[in-house]
Design a protein around this motif. Structure first.
Motif, short mmCIF file in Angstrom:
data_model
loop_
_atom_site.label_atom_id
_atom_site.label_comp_id
_atom_site.label_asym_id
_atom_site.label_seq_id
_atom_site.Cartn_x
_atom_site.Cartn_y
_atom_site.Cartn_z
N LYS A 1 -5.54 19.09 -10.89
CA LYS A 1 -5.29 18.53 -9.56
C LYS A 1 -5.26 17.01 -9.62
N LEU A 2 -4.31 16.43 -8.89
CA LEU A 2 -4.19 14.99 -8.75
C LEU A 2 -4.48 14.61 -7.30
N TYR A 3 -5.02 13.42 -7.11
CA TYR A 3 -5.31 12.94 -5.75
C TYR A 3 -4.68 11.57 -5.56
N GLY A 4 -4.49 11.21 -4.29
CA GLY A 4 -3.97 9.90 -3.95
C GLY A 4 -4.53 9.45 -2.61
N ASN A 5 -4.93 8.18 -2.52
CA ASN A 5 -5.45 7.60 -1.28
C ASN A 5 -4.72 6.30 -0.98
N PHE A 6 -4.41 6.08 0.28
CA PHE A 6 -3.76 4.84 0.70
C PHE A 6 -4.42 4.35 1.98
N ALA A 7 -4.94 3.11 1.96
CA ALA A 7 -5.65 2.56 3.11
C ALA A 7 -4.67 2.01 4.14
N LEU A 8 -4.90 2.34 5.41
CA LEU A 8 -4.11 1.80 6.51
C LEU A 8 -4.74 0.54 7.08
N THR A 9 -5.99 0.26 6.71
CA THR A 9 -6.67 -0.97 7.11
C THR A 9 -6.78 -1.87 5.89
N PRO A 10 -6.65 -3.20 6.06
CA PRO A 10 -6.71 -4.10 4.91
C PRO A 10 -8.11 -4.14 4.29
N LEU A 11 -8.16 -4.55 3.04
CA LEU A 11 -9.43 -4.64 2.33
C LEU A 11 -10.34 -5.69 2.96
N HIS A 12 -9.78 -6.84 3.37
CA HIS A 12 -10.57 -7.93 3.95
C HIS A 12 -10.47 -7.92 5.47
N ASP A 13 -11.50 -8.47 6.09
CA ASP A 13 -11.55 -8.48 7.55
C ASP A 13 -10.58 -9.49 8.14
N TYR A 14 -10.43 -10.64 7.48
CA TYR A 14 -9.47 -11.65 7.95
C TYR A 14 -8.96 -12.43 6.74
N GLY A 15 -7.89 -13.17 6.96
CA GLY A 15 -7.30 -13.96 5.88
C GLY A 15 -6.29 -13.17 5.08
N LEU A 16 -6.77 -12.37 4.15
CA LEU A 16 -5.89 -11.58 3.29
C LEU A 16 -5.50 -10.27 3.96
N GLN A 17 -4.30 -9.81 3.64
CA GLN A 17 -3.80 -8.52 4.13
C GLN A 17 -3.43 -7.67 2.90
N GLN A 18 -4.44 -7.17 2.22
CA GLN A 18 -4.25 -6.36 1.02
C GLN A 18 -4.67 -4.92 1.34
N TYR A 19 -3.74 -3.98 1.09
CA TYR A 19 -3.97 -2.57 1.44
C TYR A 19 -4.17 -1.77 0.15
N PRO A 20 -5.40 -1.38 -0.15
CA PRO A 20 -5.68 -0.69 -1.42
C PRO A 20 -5.12 0.73 -1.45
N PHE A 21 -4.82 1.19 -2.65
CA PHE A 21 -4.49 2.59 -2.88
C PHE A 21 -5.05 3.00 -4.24
N SER A 22 -5.25 4.29 -4.42
CA SER A 22 -5.79 4.80 -5.68
C SER A 22 -5.16 6.14 -5.99
N VAL A 23 -4.98 6.42 -7.27
CA VAL A 23 -4.46 7.69 -7.76
C VAL A 23 -5.27 8.10 -8.98
N GLY A 24 -5.39 9.42 -9.20
CA GLY A 24 -6.16 9.87 -10.35
C GLY A 24 -6.28 11.37 -10.43
N LEU A 25 -7.26 11.81 -11.20
CA LEU A 25 -7.49 13.23 -11.51
C LEU A 25 -8.72 13.71 -10.77
N ARG A 26 -8.63 14.90 -10.18
CA ARG A 26 -9.75 15.50 -9.45
C ARG A 26 -10.33 16.65 -10.26
N LEU A 27 -11.67 16.65 -10.41
CA LEU A 27 -12.36 17.65 -11.22
C LEU A 27 -13.26 18.51 -10.34
N ASN A 28 -13.25 19.82 -10.61
CA ASN A 28 -14.10 20.80 -9.93
C ASN A 28 -13.72 21.01 -8.47
N GLY A 29 -12.49 20.67 -8.10
CA GLY A 29 -12.04 20.92 -6.73
C GLY A 29 -11.51 22.34 -6.57
N PHE A 30 -11.09 22.68 -5.35
CA PHE A 30 -10.54 24.01 -5.09
C PHE A 30 -9.19 24.16 -5.79
#
Length: 321
Positions: free
Chosen positions: A292-321
């Protein structure tokens, strides 16, 4: 007449006895000619799997694994299933939509312009180079940071998640399910450039004069993802295609920076570093059988003000359904 009947019975009995002797003799000959039967292999059942241990022609142990469909079908009688301690391992990055010339950015970083859209004048620093000494002319602080300053080392920006539990609730014939979990998301952002977060109010990020062998920002969230899950073959999960899509919400519980250099050694700083306390985003899962593979994408920026960087992550999921 009686003597003839008795004689016939005696002949029939004698013929039957003779045939029986021939059958026994041939059967014994077949047994002698047939090699000993192979021993019955050992069978083990392990939650949805059947493991059969046997021997090959050379007498070596062999193992065969099969899906236990009876076990899977018995589990389908339950509408709610739980998995404990599901793990994710993957990589972080972000999409940078910052306006590096905007007023909020100027308030966040030192800049070269005296005034910009009403911002306070930048701090000045004197140049002690030969040219500077000859003119005695002060110059303003270092150039503003650029998107290149926030470049990440992707292979070392690790995302590691621990889901304390994950539950799947049947909606329709176990093919359409509601999937949700509770756990910790740990994000490492490993910077390739020599930038430094300066704690305080307001937090600033500067271009440092030190060469760092390690320079990272760590952010940890407690999160709850909720997804709709599709399972193509509930009775045979090891041969099923699965896809999940939904939303996720999280709250920042820990953040720190870690820098290693020859000049300063190992330096750790703990602060909120102007990071958003709340994070909302999209989450998904795709798999076949146990992979299983997973992916996450943030709709809110990482920083509260100043920067507008939207993190995302992808990888392998272990012991899931």
């Amino acid at each position: 007449m009686k003597h003839k009947v008795l004689l016939c019975l005696i002949l029939v009995l004698c013929m039957g006895w003779a045939q029986g002797q021939n059958v026994d003799t041939s059967h014994q000959a077949n047994i002698a000619a047939t090699p000993a039967a192979a021993p019955v292999p050992d069978t083990f059942w392990i939650k949805g799997l059947i493991l059969i241990k046997g021997k090959n022609e050379k007498g070596r142990n062999t193992y065969k694994v099969y899906s236990d469909t009876a076990y899977a079908r018995a589990r389908l009688k339950k509408n709610l299933h739980t998995r404990w301690f599901v793990f994710d391992i993957g990589f972080n990055n972000y999409i940078d939509r910052s306006e590096y010339g905007g007023a909020s950015y100027i308030a966040y970083y030192p800049n070269t312009s005296g005034f910009y859209n009403g911002a306070m004048p930048a701090a000045r620093a004197y140049d002690y180079s030969a040219v500077g000494l000859s003119t005695f002319a002060p110059r303003e602080g270092s150039e503003p940071l650029t998107p290149a300053e926030f470049k990440l080392v992707t292979g070392k920006s690790i995302n590691f998640n621990i889901w304390l539990f994950q539950q799947r609730l049947n909606i329709t014939k176990h093919k359409l399910n509601l999937l949700y979990a509770l756990g910790l998301e740990m994000n490492n952002f490993r910077y390739a450039r020599n930038i430094t977060y300066q704690p305080g109010y307001a937090t600033r990020i500067i271009r440092d004069t030190v060469e760092f062998s390690k320079n990272k920002l760590f952010a940890e969230y407690i999160s709850i993802p909720v997804m709709l899950n599709f399972n193509s073959n509930p009775a045979r999960p090891n041969r099923a295609f699965q896809a999940s899509f939904g939303v996720s919400g999280g709250y920042l519980i820990k953040s720190r920076t870690k820098q290693i250099s020859e000049e300063r050694g190992k330096v750790r700083k703990t602060d909120d570093f102007n990071l958003n306390k709340w994070r909302f985003g999209l989450t998904s899962e795709l798999g076949y059988g146990p992979v299983k593979l997973y992916g996450n994408f943030a709709l809110t920026p990482l920083h509260d003000y100043g920067l507008q960087q939207y993190p995302f992550s992808v990888g392998l999921r272990l012991n899931g359904f």
